[in-house]
Scaffold this motif. Structure first.
Motif, short mmCIF file in Angstrom:
data_model
loop_
_atom_site.label_atom_id
_atom_site.label_comp_id
_atom_site.label_asym_id
_atom_site.label_seq_id
_atom_site.Cartn_x
_atom_site.Cartn_y
_atom_site.Cartn_z
N UNK A 177 9.85 9.75 -5.11
CA UNK A 177 9.94 11.19 -5.28
C UNK A 177 9.29 11.66 -6.58
N UNK A 178 8.50 12.71 -6.48
CA UNK A 178 7.92 13.37 -7.65
C UNK A 178 9.02 14.12 -8.40
N UNK B 41 3.80 0.58 2.61
CA UNK B 41 5.10 0.13 2.11
C UNK B 41 5.94 1.25 1.52
N UNK B 42 5.31 2.23 0.89
CA UNK B 42 6.10 3.37 0.43
C UNK B 42 5.27 4.63 0.42
N UNK B 43 5.98 5.75 0.67
CA UNK B 43 5.36 7.07 0.73
C UNK B 43 5.89 7.90 -0.43
N UNK B 44 5.01 8.63 -1.07
CA UNK B 44 5.40 9.49 -2.17
C UNK B 44 5.52 10.94 -1.73
N UNK C 231 0.86 -1.19 0.00
CA UNK C 231 0.00 0.00 0.00
C UNK C 231 0.88 1.23 0.00
N UNK C 232 0.47 2.27 -0.73
CA UNK C 232 1.26 3.49 -0.81
C UNK C 232 0.39 4.73 -0.58
N UNK C 233 0.99 5.72 0.07
CA UNK C 233 0.34 6.99 0.36
C UNK C 233 1.22 8.11 -0.16
N UNK C 234 0.65 9.03 -0.93
CA UNK C 234 1.37 10.22 -1.35
C UNK C 234 0.93 11.38 -0.47
N UNK C 235 1.90 12.08 0.11
CA UNK C 235 1.58 13.11 1.09
C UNK C 235 1.48 14.48 0.43
#
Length: 720
Positions: free
Chosen positions: A301-302, A258-261, A230-234
């Motif tokens: 990273x964006x 599992x990963x944050x954007x 699961x991923x969340x972009x802040x």
């Protein structure tokens, strides 16, 4: 005057003769079941050149050969005034799919398109994030045009006067069967170049043609295990402390992550970018990345690739950029090795080398008002049009290569792709936000050689929030993209428990998802795909559902209803999303027996059923004999070398077999043979009781399987 007139006619005749060059393509079988022809003088820079695709020869050989699906004389090509005109036959009872990532239509016969990389703007006209020039027929073949140009497509819309099967001329005054769109027996395409490479992919079925296309382009990507979590972009201006607090909240509340954007604010400047950390929001980037990794969370990273004058690479890369800027930033020409070296060395030094795990590559698609115009020039000599059609491919290719050099897999997001991009570990997304159309795009992705996620951003109600979450759980990337809204899984308290249940189900199903992505890589089978690629669901007179609601058209007798709201997920699952406001929905079940995913109960086969699952369930059905391997609901994907127990579920009345894939989950060592497929078999012991077994782990190969148990979900007939 007569002599002068004759001379002018003669010159005109010679001019026309030189500008029209009719050709009969010569076909060569270059891989089993794949044929190639070149007409005119194809350009050296094309989609396959940009993507660096190489065929998976062993996998294609294992598929075996196929019959060429056309009579060769029925395919025509002409070079007229520097443009290539192509024509492929269509039978009357034939539907076609593909031509890129569409959002509102699945069936493409009768459509006119210009295949042009762009933001999707609400209309299926060919301008989209992945306008792949590949189409698939219900007759079981595929056609790919390898050109990095804007291609005009007339998909069974135009009628030549010398047509082999011309439509009947009808009198509109008296004939109620008159139609403004007469029957057309061809797909015609216009490539604005003096030649093109054409590929034909044999069957015998439509899925076989798709598989050959995917394998020809290197096979689908195999993400790291963590990429399927699961991923969340802040929020775009989040600080290091904000991100840590977000991760801690997920852990405290028991939601997997599992990963944050990180969105544009991680950079010192963006639009255009500097590609260096903002030391105000992230004063110690290396320490921050390592802290997150210790929590079991990776960072994505964006970026967009447009170089700010304030970037440390601005001066060194300037000579390798295009004539026009984007947001006042220069546009690197990534077809030039030195441009790649400068740009990706900055990303490697400042991000990948300190442990950043991937990127979200934004704005490499459009709009015209943002990106470089078609009058732009690039130092390589490639046209602005060619760069537009391939820029997403180039960014995927060389960012992936950067991680490959570290022997570390990545999984990220990108806004543009095209033919040749099958193998890249990126998922497409956009700014459009229609839930139903997102599902249609997920279906069409299986014809376009790309992955697509129906991401979640914000919702007006808890019901809508949960319905969207359910869809992303059954998609390539389970993502909340909260860069603007700041939403979190628990943002709607009334449905938060059901959201958590769905997120944990995503984690439980990781062995199934990982095995299905392995099939994408090794066998070319899309992990999420259209019903039209499922056996027992083919268009034709024997189909279980005939058109009953379409407007009158000349093809109606040949088509099933356009199915754009249900799809296959892996080998065994049929997913039928619910949308806000719905209490029930119809589901079309292919022939054979199908069972409820949650209960194991028989639901039907070869028929249309109506389901009312309640708010907390997304309708999911399992094919007879289906095997679904599950693991415990962990909050993070298993670490490298970590063993997890398996619960293997069997559904239905047929014996079942399943190939469970295993490797280290993070590296490219699988390309050197460091992987295994373990066979799971479920059958009746002495014809009476169900019994399951799994083949032994292969000596010297990765083994992440702990204890194994079997659950037989469906009761026997006599017990029902």
């Amino acid at each position: 005057m007569t002599k002068l007139t004759n001379a002018l006619f003669f010159l005109l005749f010679i001019s026309l003769a030189l500008s029209v060059n009719a050709q009969a393509p010569v076909w060569t079988e270059i891989e089993p079941g794949i044929w190639k022809a070149a007409v005119g003088e194809p350009e050296t820079y094309d989609l396959l050149e940009a993507s660096g695709s190489e065929p998976g020869k062993e996998a294609l050989a294992a598929m075996g050969t196929a019959e060429f699906p056309f009579s060769e004389r029925e395919i025509s090509a002409e070079i007229i005034d520097g443009k290539t005109y192509l024509r492929f036959p269509l039978e009357k009872k034939e539907q076609i799919y593909g031509f890129g990532l569409h959002f509102q239509t699945v069936q493409q016969r009768g459509r006119i398109l210009r295949l042009h990389v762009d933001h999707y703007d609400g209309e299926d006209n060919g301008r989209t994030h992945a306008p792949t020039p590949f189409y698939v027929s219900s007759r079981g073949y595929g056609v790919f045009i390898n050109s990095a140009r804007y291609i005009d497509v007339y998909a069974g819309t135009a009628v030549r006067k010398e047509s082999k099967n011309p439509p009947v001329a009808r009198d509109r005054n008296t004939d109620e069967n008159w139609t403004p769109r007469p029957y057309s027996d061809a797909v015609e395409m216009l490539v604005p170049a003096e030649g093109a490479e054409i590929y034909v992919f044999g069957g015998p079925g439509s899925l076989d043609a798709v598989r050959r296309f995917n394998l020809f382009n290197g096979g689908g990507c195999l993400p790291p295990r963590w990429g399927l979590g699961f991923t969340q972009r802040v929020h775009r201006l989040s600080t290091a402390e904000d991100v840590k607090k977000e991760a801690d909240a997920f852990a405290r509340k028991g939601y997997p992550l599992d990963f944050i954007g990180l969105e544009p604010g991680w950079q010192s400047k963006s639009y255009p970018g500097t590609f260096e950390w903002d030391k105000g929001r992230f004063p110690e980037p290396g320490e921050f990345v390592m802290d997150m990794l210790e929590k079991g969370i990776r960072l994505n990273l964006w970026i967009n690739p447009y170089v700010s004058p304030a970037s440390p690479i601005a001066d060194s890369i300037a000579r390798y950029t295009g004539s026009h800027t984007v947001w006042a930033g220069t546009v690197p020409d990534f077809t030039i090795p030195e441009a790649r070296r400068i740009f990706f060395s900055q990303l490697k030094k400042d991000q990948a080398d300190i442990g950043v795990s991937g990127y979200k590559i934004d704005e490499v698609d459009g709009y015209d008002k943002w990106l470089w115009p078609d009058v732009a020039t690039f130092p390589s000599g490639h046209t602005a049009e060619q760069m537009r059609q391939t820029y997403g491919l180039l960014m995927q290719r060389y960012s992936t290569e950067m991680f490959r050099q570290r022997n570390t897999r990545t999984f990220g997001l990108v806004r543009a792709s095209n033919g040749g991009g099958v193998r890249f570990p990126y998922v497409l997304y956009n700014d459009y936000y229609d839930h139903r159309d997102f599902i249609t795009a997920l279906i069409n992705s299986s014809f376009a050689g790309v992955l697509w996620t129906p991401e979640v951003r914000a919702s007006e109600t808890g019901e809508e929030w949960l319905r969207r979450i359910q869809s992303v759980v059954f998609s390539p990337m389970a993502m909340i993209n909260a860069w603007s809204s700041g939403t979190q899984p628990w943002s709607f308290p009334g449905v938060a428990p059901a959201v958590k249940e769905m997120a944990l189900l995503r984690m439980r199903m990781m062995p199934y998802w990982y095995s299905e992505f392995a099939k994408y890589h090794f066998q070319g089978i899309p992990p999420f795909r259209a019903m039209n690629l499922e056996e027992g669901f083919a268009a034709g007179p024997e189909s279980v559902v005939q058109s009953s609601s379409l407007e009158e058209n000349p093809y109606e007798e040949a088509f099933t209803r356009e199915v754009k709201d249900q799809y296959m997920a892996g080998e065994y699952l049929l997913v039928a999303p619910m949308f806000a406001g719905e209490k029930s929905r119809k589901v079309i079940l292919p022939r054979g027996k199908w069972y409820d995913f949650y209960t194991g109960e028989y639901v039907g086969g070869g028929e249309v059923i109506t389901v009312s699952p309640g708010l907390d369930k997304i309708p999911v059905f399992v094919k007879d004999g289906g095997i679904i391997p599950l693991m415990p609901p962990l909050l993070h994907a298993p670490a490298q070398g970590e063993k997890t127990d398996l619960e293997i579920r069997h559904y239905g009345e047929k014996p079942g077999r399943y190939m469970l894939y295993d490797d280290d989950g993070v590296s490219y060592d699988y390309e050197r043979g460091e992987y295994s497929f373990r066979e799971i078999i479920v059958e009746k012991n002495n014809g009476k009781e169900w019994e399951g077994r799994i083949s032994a782990a292969e000596a010297g190969k990765p083994n992440t399987v702990g204890k194994v148990s079997f659950t037989f979900m469906t009761e026997d007939d006599e017990l029902r």
